[in-house]
Each structure stands twice: as C-alpha cells, then as structure tokens.
Design a protein around this motif. Structure first.
Motif, mmCIF file in Angstrom:
data_model
loop_
_atom_site.group_PDB
_atom_site.id
_atom_site.type_symbol
_atom_site.label_atom_id
_atom_site.label_comp_id
_atom_site.label_asym_id
_atom_site.label_seq_id
_atom_site.Cartn_x
_atom_site.Cartn_y
_atom_site.Cartn_z
ATOM 1 N N ALA A 160 0.853 -1.184 0.000
ATOM 2 C CA ALA A 160 0.000 0.000 0.000
ATOM 3 C C ALA A 160 0.895 1.242 0.000
ATOM 4 C CB ALA A 160 -0.896 -0.008 1.233
ATOM 5 N N VAL A 161 0.626 2.131 -0.924
ATOM 6 C CA VAL A 161 1.403 3.363 -1.042
ATOM 7 C C VAL A 161 0.809 4.400 -0.104
ATOM 8 C CG1 VAL A 161 2.156 5.145 -2.661
ATOM 9 C CG2 VAL A 161 1.883 2.809 -3.430
ATOM 10 N N ALA A 162 1.657 5.213 0.495
ATOM 11 C CA ALA A 162 1.169 6.293 1.359
ATOM 12 C C ALA A 162 0.278 7.231 0.541
ATOM 13 C CB ALA A 162 2.348 7.067 1.943
ATOM 14 N N PRO A 163 -0.805 7.736 1.117
ATOM 15 C CA PRO A 163 -1.749 8.534 0.331
ATOM 16 C C PRO A 163 -1.142 9.812 -0.259
ATOM 17 C CG PRO A 163 -2.387 8.480 2.642
ATOM 18 C CD PRO A 163 -1.249 7.543 2.482
ATOM 19 N N ARG A 164 -0.200 10.426 0.398
ATOM 20 C CA ARG A 164 0.403 11.659 -0.130
ATOM 21 C C ARG A 164 1.779 11.377 -0.742
ATOM 22 N NH1 ARG A 164 -3.213 15.431 -0.991
ATOM 23 N NH2 ARG A 164 -1.593 16.986 -0.959
ATOM 24 N N ALA A 165 1.984 10.180 -1.252
ATOM 25 C CA ALA A 165 3.266 9.806 -1.854
ATOM 26 C C ALA A 165 3.490 10.592 -3.143
ATOM 27 C CB ALA A 165 3.288 8.313 -2.150
ATOM 28 N N ARG A 166 4.745 10.802 -3.487
ATOM 29 C CA ARG A 166 5.102 11.508 -4.717
ATOM 30 C C ARG A 166 5.404 10.483 -5.791
ATOM 31 N NH1 ARG A 166 9.158 16.413 -3.610
ATOM 32 N NH2 ARG A 166 7.702 17.785 -2.568
ATOM 33 N N GLY A 167 4.481 10.309 -6.698
ATOM 34 C CA GLY A 167 4.689 9.362 -7.775
ATOM 35 C C GLY A 167 4.895 10.077 -9.092
ATOM 36 N N VAL A 168 3.826 10.601 -9.640
ATOM 37 C CA VAL A 168 3.853 11.277 -10.928
ATOM 38 C C VAL A 168 3.117 12.610 -10.770
ATOM 39 C CG1 VAL A 168 1.725 10.228 -11.800
ATOM 40 C CG2 VAL A 168 3.474 10.883 -13.401
#
Length: 174
Positions: free
Chosen positions: A46-54
């Motif tokens: 599960a990715v953190a909700p405020r993760a920096r992806g794109v």
C-alpha cells in the motif's frame, strides 16, 4: 601465584572460532525469521496517500502562465496556449481576454521529480499523484500530454483539512 598469559598465537586460535560461532548464530537466527521482501509485481504494498509518484494536471485550473515551465530546471514541460475573448462577467462590462490551454506536456524521460513545478504553480493546477507505475517500452512514450496528466489527477487524494481558524485559499481545488 601470578596468572600466566597465553602466547598471542594461542589466544587468537581460541578467540577466532568463538567469533565465528557468534556470527553464525546471528545468521541462522535471521534465516529462520523468514523473508520480508514484497514480491512485486505479484504482491503490491500500500502506497502512502500523499506519496510523490507522478505529476498530475488539473486542466481547468491552468491559466497558461508558464511559471512551471520557466522554473523547471530540466526544461521538460511544454506549454502552448491561445487567448480568447469572452463575454463580460457583469452586464455592461468590457469583454475579457482569457488564456486557453492548447498543449501541456511533461517529458518524464527528462524530469527529475524535484517538484518545483508543483510548488510554484499559483493556481494549484499541478499535484503529486501517488501513482508510480507508468513505465513504457520506449523512452519516446514518456512524453505525457494533458489528457494523460489529467487521468493521473483522479488518484490525487483530497487535501488535508485546515486547522481551526485557518482561511481556505481562494481558487484552490477543494
């Protein structure tokens, strides 16, 4: 009777196997705990909700001010727009000129994900999306247009609630 010291070679011969046994004890203890590796892509964390992806684009907030493109250290943002005449907001007012977005592309083959474009956007048109799976077979396919950037916007979570007494910024995404 005073205690005699062992010669250095005998002392080393006793301490070396003891050190090896201690090290092997830790190794075997760790081996029995099991693996903690996630078997990506079959299992996904599960990715953190405020993760920096794109970087995602909210097209209706973009005013073609070009601030993000000018501040980008990699020059990977390409913007084109035109000006339209729109009717006045109030009856009897002058017609107004409004900038319309024609092209907004980000070349992720060049982008270094510094986030400067997101920070400098005064109209909150750019956001970090937690999506990170956008690999392409060809580097030329990493040039994402405004339609693709708009699709990333759906994954952007809502902004956290403001603290008590804080004013909401005007014109921001709710």
């Amino acid at each position: 009777m005073p205690k005699q010291q062992l010669p250095e070679s005998v002392d080393r011969a006793i301490k070396t196997p003891i050190g090896i046994v201690k090290g092997l004890k830790d190794t075997f203890k760790t081996m029995l705990e099991g693996a903690v590796t996630v078997q990506y892509p079959h299992e996904k964390e599960a990715v953190a909700p405020r993760a920096r992806g794109v970087i995602a684009l909210l097209e209706e907030n973009c005013t073609v001010c070009m601030l993000c493109a000018r501040q980008c250290p990699d020059w990977c943002i390409y913007i084109e727009g035109h000006k339209d005449r729109e009717p006045p907001r109030r009856e009897g007012g002058k017609p107004r000129t409004v900038s319309k977005l024609d092209r907004f592309d980000i070349d992720y083959g060049l982008c270094m994900y510094c986030g400067i474009c997101v920070e400098v956007c005064p109209f909150d048109a750019l956001h970090w999306s937690p999506e990170f799976e956008y690999s392409e077979p060809s580097i030329a396919d990493l040039l994402h247009d405004k339609v693709r950037l708009g699709q990333w916007e759906r994954a952007v979570p809502e902004a956290p609630a403001l603290e008590t007494g804080a004013e909401a910024p005007k014109g921001k995404k709710k």
